[in-house]
Design a protein around this motif. Structure first.
Motif, PDB file in Angstrom:
ATOM      1  N   PRO A  83       0.828  -1.207   0.000  1.00 54.60           N
ATOM      2  CA  PRO A  83       0.000   0.000   0.000  1.00 54.60           C
ATOM      3  C   PRO A  83       0.862   1.255   0.000  1.00 54.60           C
ATOM      4  CG  PRO A  83       0.095  -0.895   2.206  1.00 54.60           C
ATOM      5  CD  PRO A  83       0.829  -1.871   1.316  1.00 54.60           C
ATOM      6  N   VAL A  84       0.241   2.382  -0.310  1.00 59.12           N
ATOM      7  CA  VAL A  84       0.982   3.637  -0.324  1.00 59.12           C
ATOM      8  C   VAL A  84       1.333   4.086   1.082  1.00 59.12           C
ATOM      9  CG1 VAL A  84      -1.086   5.104  -0.329  1.00 59.12           C
ATOM     10  CG2 VAL A  84       1.055   5.972  -1.297  1.00 59.12           C
ATOM     11  N   ARG A  85       0.510   3.739   2.058  1.00 53.28           N
ATOM     12  CA  ARG A  85       0.761   4.120   3.446  1.00 53.28           C
ATOM     13  C   ARG A  85       1.137   2.892   4.270  1.00 53.28           C
ATOM     14  NH1 ARG A  85      -3.963   6.684   1.954  1.00 53.28           N
ATOM     15  NH2 ARG A  85      -3.818   8.951   1.754  1.00 53.28           N
ATOM     16  N   GLY A  86       1.930   3.118   5.302  1.00 58.37           N
ATOM     17  CA  GLY A  86       2.288   2.032   6.190  1.00 58.37           C
ATOM     18  C   GLY A  86       3.362   1.132   5.600  1.00 58.37           C
ATOM     19  N   SER A  87       3.508  -0.048   6.185  1.00 59.38           N
ATOM     20  CA  SER A  87       4.545  -0.986   5.767  1.00 59.38           C
ATOM     21  C   SER A  87       4.029  -2.405   5.925  1.00 59.38           C
ATOM     22  CB  SER A  87       5.814  -0.792   6.610  1.00 59.38           C
ATOM     23  OG  SER A  87       5.554  -1.059   7.981  1.00 59.38           O
ATOM     24  N   ASN A 115       8.642  10.143  -9.518  1.00 66.90           N
ATOM     25  CA  ASN A 115       9.532  11.176  -9.018  1.00 66.90           C
ATOM     26  C   ASN A 115      10.871  10.542  -8.683  1.00 66.90           C
ATOM     27  OD1 ASN A 115       7.733  13.554  -8.913  1.00 66.90           O
ATOM     28  ND2 ASN A 115       6.602  12.331  -7.417  1.00 66.90           N
ATOM     29  N   ALA A 116      11.925  11.349  -8.670  1.00 70.83           N
ATOM     30  CA  ALA A 116      13.265  10.817  -8.470  1.00 70.83           C
ATOM     31  C   ALA A 116      13.394  10.062  -7.162  1.00 70.83           C
ATOM     32  CB  ALA A 116      14.291  11.950  -8.535  1.00 70.83           C
ATOM     33  N   THR A 117      12.718  10.510  -6.109  1.00 72.16           N
ATOM     34  CA  THR A 117      12.861   9.886  -4.791  1.00 72.16           C
ATOM     35  C   THR A 117      11.715   8.947  -4.442  1.00 72.16           C
ATOM     36  OG1 THR A 117      11.891  11.876  -3.813  1.00 72.16           O
ATOM     37  CG2 THR A 117      14.301  11.722  -3.851  1.00 72.16           C
ATOM     38  N   ASP A 118      10.911   8.569  -5.404  1.00 67.72           N
ATOM     39  CA  ASP A 118       9.899   7.543  -5.192  1.00 67.72           C
ATOM     40  C   ASP A 118      10.552   6.169  -5.245  1.00 67.72           C
ATOM     41  OD1 ASP A 118       7.983   9.441  -4.994  1.00 67.72           O
ATOM     42  OD2 ASP A 118       7.076   9.072  -6.954  1.00 67.72           O
ATOM     43  N   GLY A 119      10.095   5.256  -4.407  1.00 65.97           N
ATOM     44  CA  GLY A 119      10.650   3.910  -4.421  1.00 65.97           C
ATOM     45  C   GLY A 119      10.244   3.140  -3.185  1.00 65.97           C
ATOM     46  N   ILE A 120      11.149   2.269  -2.717  1.00 68.66           N
ATOM     47  CA  ILE A 120      10.868   1.455  -1.527  1.00 68.66           C
ATOM     48  C   ILE A 120      12.071   1.482  -0.599  1.00 68.66           C
ATOM     49  CG2 ILE A 120       9.240  -0.101  -2.655  1.00 68.66           C
ATOM     50  CD1 ILE A 120      11.544  -2.177  -2.819  1.00 68.66           C
ATOM     51  N   ARG A 121      11.801   1.187   0.673  1.00 66.50           N
ATOM     52  CA  ARG A 121      12.850   0.987   1.667  1.00 66.50           C
ATOM     53  C   ARG A 121      12.623  -0.384   2.293  1.00 66.50           C
ATOM     54  NH1 ARG A 121      13.553   5.901   4.771  1.00 66.50           N
ATOM     55  NH2 ARG A 121      11.537   5.455   5.753  1.00 66.50           N
ATOM     56  N   ALA A 137      15.611   1.692  -2.781  1.00 63.07           N
ATOM     57  CA  ALA A 137      15.697   1.656  -4.244  1.00 63.07           C
ATOM     58  C   ALA A 137      14.736   2.706  -4.780  1.00 63.07           C
ATOM     59  CB  ALA A 137      15.360   0.276  -4.789  1.00 63.07           C
ATOM     60  N   LEU A 138      15.243   3.632  -5.595  1.00 59.68           N
ATOM     61  CA  LEU A 138      14.469   4.783  -6.061  1.00 59.68           C
ATOM     62  C   LEU A 138      14.417   4.828  -7.583  1.00 59.68           C
ATOM     63  CD1 LEU A 138      16.080   7.435  -3.661  1.00 59.68           C
ATOM     64  CD2 LEU A 138      14.039   6.038  -3.245  1.00 59.68           C
ATOM     65  N   PHE A 139      13.408   5.550  -8.116  1.00 59.07           N
ATOM     66  CA  PHE A 139      13.290   5.691  -9.567  1.00 59.07           C
ATOM     67  C   PHE A 139      14.478   6.452 -10.153  1.00 59.07           C
ATOM     68  CE2 PHE A 139       8.376   5.604  -9.209  1.00 59.07           C
ATOM     69  CZ  PHE A 139       8.411   4.229  -9.048  1.00 59.07           C
ATOM     70  N   GLY A 140      14.966   7.457  -9.459  1.00 55.71           N
ATOM     71  CA  GLY A 140      16.155   8.164  -9.898  1.00 55.71           C
ATOM     72  C   GLY A 140      15.881   9.281 -10.889  1.00 55.71           C
ATOM     73  N   ALA A 141      16.969   9.753 -11.497  1.00 57.72           N
ATOM     74  CA  ALA A 141      16.928  10.965 -12.305  1.00 57.72           C
ATOM     75  C   ALA A 141      16.051  10.849 -13.543  1.00 57.72           C
ATOM     76  CB  ALA A 141      18.344  11.354 -12.723  1.00 57.72           C
ATOM     77  N   GLY A 142      15.760   9.621 -13.985  1.00 53.92           N
ATOM     78  CA  GLY A 142      14.929   9.453 -15.171  1.00 53.92           C
ATOM     79  C   GLY A 142      13.482   9.828 -14.964  1.00 53.92           C
ATOM     80  N   LEU A 143      13.054  10.016 -13.699  1.00 56.02           N
ATOM     81  CA  LEU A 143      11.671  10.389 -13.368  1.00 56.02           C
ATOM     82  C   LEU A 143      10.680   9.448 -14.033  1.00 56.02           C
ATOM     83  CD1 LEU A 143      11.961  14.278 -13.802  1.00 56.02           C
ATOM     84  CD2 LEU A 143      12.398  12.902 -11.745  1.00 56.02           C
ATOM     85  N   TYR A 168      12.881 -10.259  11.076  1.00 58.27           N
ATOM     86  CA  TYR A 168      11.717  -9.632  10.455  1.00 58.27           C
ATOM     87  C   TYR A 168      12.134  -8.703   9.314  1.00 58.27           C
ATOM     88  CZ  TYR A 168       9.243 -11.506  14.434  1.00 58.27           C
ATOM     89  OH  TYR A 168       8.704 -12.357  15.352  1.00 58.27           O
ATOM     90  N   LEU A 169      11.500  -8.897   8.166  1.00 61.42           N
ATOM     91  CA  LEU A 169      11.710  -8.080   6.978  1.00 61.42           C
ATOM     92  C   LEU A 169      10.594  -7.045   6.901  1.00 61.42           C
ATOM     93  CD1 LEU A 169      13.298  -7.753   4.217  1.00 61.42           C
ATOM     94  CD2 LEU A 169      11.484  -9.185   3.235  1.00 61.42           C
ATOM     95  N   ARG A 170      10.961  -5.778   6.773  1.00 58.22           N
ATOM     96  CA  ARG A 170       9.990  -4.689   6.710  1.00 58.22           C
ATOM     97  C   ARG A 170      10.137  -3.962   5.376  1.00 58.22           C
ATOM     98  NH1 ARG A 170       9.922   0.894   8.952  1.00 58.22           N
ATOM     99  NH2 ARG A 170       7.771   1.452   9.465  1.00 58.22           N
ATOM    100  N   VAL A 171       8.998  -3.752   4.696  1.00 58.20           N
ATOM    101  CA  VAL A 171       8.987  -3.102   3.385  1.00 58.20           C
ATOM    102  C   VAL A 171       8.034  -1.913   3.447  1.00 58.20           C
ATOM    103  CG1 VAL A 171       8.625  -3.407   0.904  1.00 58.20           C
ATOM    104  CG2 VAL A 171       9.341  -5.361   2.308  1.00 58.20           C
ATOM    105  N   GLU A 172       8.483  -0.758   2.972  1.00 55.59           N
ATOM    106  CA  GLU A 172       7.627   0.418   2.960  1.00 55.59           C
ATOM    107  C   GLU A 172       7.860   1.241   1.691  1.00 55.59           C
ATOM    108  OE1 GLU A 172       8.616   3.457   5.924  1.00 55.59           O
ATOM    109  OE2 GLU A 172      10.520   2.421   6.260  1.00 55.59           O
ATOM    110  N   ARG A 173       6.839   1.981   1.304  1.00 53.16           N
ATOM    111  CA  ARG A 173       6.916   2.873   0.156  1.00 53.16           C
ATOM    112  C   ARG A 173       7.606   4.167   0.540  1.00 53.16           C
ATOM    113  NH1 ARG A 173       2.322   2.165  -3.400  1.00 53.16           N
ATOM    114  NH2 ARG A 173       2.436   4.334  -4.076  1.00 53.16           N
ATOM    115  N   LEU A 174       8.311   4.751  -0.413  1.00 54.98           N
ATOM    116  CA  LEU A 174       8.885   6.074  -0.281  1.00 54.98           C
ATOM    117  C   LEU A 174       8.284   6.976  -1.350  1.00 54.98           C
ATOM    118  CD1 LEU A 174      12.670   5.186   0.217  1.00 54.98           C
ATOM    119  CD2 LEU A 174      10.998   5.735   1.985  1.00 54.98           C
ATOM    120  N   SER A 175       8.072   8.221  -1.000  1.00 57.56           N
ATOM    121  CA  SER A 175       7.577   9.203  -1.970  1.00 57.56           C
ATOM    122  C   SER A 175       8.515  10.395  -1.970  1.00 57.56           C
ATOM    123  CB  SER A 175       6.151   9.639  -1.618  1.00 57.56           C
ATOM    124  OG  SER A 175       6.169  10.445  -0.446  1.00 57.56           O
ATOM    125  N   ALA A 176       8.200  11.397  -2.778  1.00 57.19           N
ATOM    126  CA  ALA A 176       9.070  12.564  -2.920  1.00 57.19           C
ATOM    127  C   ALA A 176       9.322  13.251  -1.589  1.00 57.19           C
ATOM    128  CB  ALA A 176       8.462  13.552  -3.915  1.00 57.19           C
TER     129      ALA A 176
END
Length: 451
Positions: A83-87, A115-121, A137-143, A168-176
């Motif tokens: 999901p976009v929110r939470g982990s 966006n360049a800083t969208d991705g996951i942690r 891992a982020l989308f980077g300069a290619g937007l 425990y493995l934790r996955v979360e979304r990152l946004s701009a």
């Protein structure tokens, strides 16, 4: 990562098939993919197709915390959606002697704005909450939205995260703005692929320091006429690639996967060249992205290039030969080339390229060099999971030279054993699928109460 082929069942209500339909769909998809292979089949230029998930991947639902976190087994592939929110949180049960690697690939749906800083942690921690590792891992300069992969890992012999027990493995979304958990507007879920790996300890004590520094000069580019080699659509379908000069067509927004077998004592280097555009003028930042991942899908190195319509080149940094002791190196790239196996080259062409230079396809040349003296690897005290992840065979080398997939999986084995063509096999599979669906519908109709 190769799965074990157990039956796949998807969650009800998410629009995915279950049971026999899922198996038939996976086989049909594999047969369709086979049509793009060499040796009598027709290959097409890379287009923005859906990411190719492991067909043997098992559906799983991550928990919002450690309580109720589903247990993942090394050597298998898993699917979920983020999901976009939470982990989301998952659990591993590890022994004291094994290292663990948990790569997570997030796949944004088509049409996602990048966006360049969208991705996951991705982070891994022990039962006491001690953080073993964190990676983004982020989308980077290619937007440009694309599949991104980050690795959670626990290495034995360190001061933190030692001992047997639950991790425990934790996955979360990152946004701009940082963590997507703070965003206000809703967004589509991203599909996930998780492919955990374990590495046993050594049978006898080994080195505990990194090897001496190697020559850091970039090797000269390979010359020669390029051969066509279309990439796969995911890690599972990555196209084998060996030393040589290769080319492919790629369209804006698409991502291509290749795998290069690299044995103990050998090293690889890669350069990607984006040819001149046939129309348009302007500038696209981060137009072509070239990334290298290890056999456990850990990030090794990457390069990207800005594009003005003229031929441009992106090259990976020089890497040392693959050695067990590289895990003690400080630099990320050197630390990552710690085991033999398939190293993955991933190409992505930014969607923004289409706005300035058209829809393509664009011509990309890959120059791949693999050199060094191969030698026997370390003697492990047990078996890694999956068992062949750190192994390079003669069959792998032949596949890298020819572009064949090596084993080909269930669908290709069926083709080879039956001596039938892809089209015929596909019609048989689809016909069986239709018959099964009609029989199921008949059974449902028979069960309906009469008025």
């Amino acid at each position: 990562m190769r799965g074990r082929g157990r039956r796949t069942r998807w969650r009800r209500g998410d629009g995915r098939p279950t049971g026999a339909a899922a198996r038939a769909g996976a086989v049909a998809a594999a047969l369709c993919a086979a049509a793009a292979l060499p040796g009598g089949f027709t290959a097409t230029a890379g287009t923005r197709d859906a990411y190719a998930f492991d067909p043997a991947g098992r559906s799983v639902t991550g928990a919002t915390g450690t309580a109720g976190a589903p247990r993942l087994e090394p050597g298998r592939a898993y699917r979920d959606s983020l999901p976009v929110r939470g982990s989301l949180t998952y659990r591993f049960d590890l022994t004291a002697a094994e290292s663990a690697y948990a790569p997570v690939t997030a796949v944004p749906p088509a049409g996602t704005t990048g966006n360049a800083t969208d991705g996951i942690r991705v982070s891994l921690e022990d039962a006491r909450g001690t953080r073993c590792s964190t990676a983004s891992a982020l989308f980077g300069a290619g937007l440009s939205a694309r599949p991104v992969t980050a690795l959670g890992q626990r290495q034995t012999g360190r001061s933190l995260c030692q001992g047997a027990g639950a991790y425990y493995l934790r996955v979360e979304r990152l946004s701009a703005g940082g963590s997507a958990s703070g965003t206000a507007s809703p967004a589509p879920r991203w599909d996930l692929e998780i492919a955990p790996v374990t590495e046993p300890g050594l049978a006898a004590a080994g080195p505990t320091t990194a090897p001496p520094a190697q020559d850091s000069a970039s090797p000269g580019p390979l010359a020669g006429s390029p051969q066509e080699r279309t990439g796969g659509a995911g890690f599972t379908t990555a196209r084998p690639l060996g030393q040589g000069v290769w080319w492919t067509g790629i369209t804006p927004g698409s991502t291509l996967f290749y795998k290069v077998p690299v044995d103990w004592g050998r090293r690889m280097h890669a350069v990607a060249e984006l040819d001149a555009a046939t129309s348009g003028h302007g500038y696209v930042g981060g137009a072509l992205n070239l990334s290298l991942y290890s056999p456990v899908r850990g990030y090794v190195d990457g390069a990207s290039l800005g594009y003005t319509g003229t031929r441009r080149t992106a090259a990976l940094d020089p890497l040392p030969p693959v050695e067990y002791a590289n895990r003690y190196a400080v630099l990320t790239g050197e630390n990552a080339v710690r085991f033999a196996g398939d190293y993955y080259l991933v190409l992505h062409l930014s969607e923004k390229t289409a706005d300035t230079f058209g829809t393509g396809p664009f011509h990309v040349t890959l120059r791949v060099r693999v050199d060094g003296q191969a030698h026997d690897g370390p003697r492990y005290a047990g078996r890694p999971e999956p068992g062949d992840v750190f192994t390079v065979t003669e069959r792998d080398r032949r596949a890298a030279a020819s572009g064949e997939t090596g084993g080909g999986g269930v669908a290709m084995k069926a083709l080879a054993a039956g001596g039938i063509g892809t089209g015929t096999a596909l019609l048989l599979v689809l016909g069986g699928w239709i018959v099964a669906a009609r029989r199921a519908q008949t059974r449902l109709s028979a069960q309906k109460p009469t008025a």
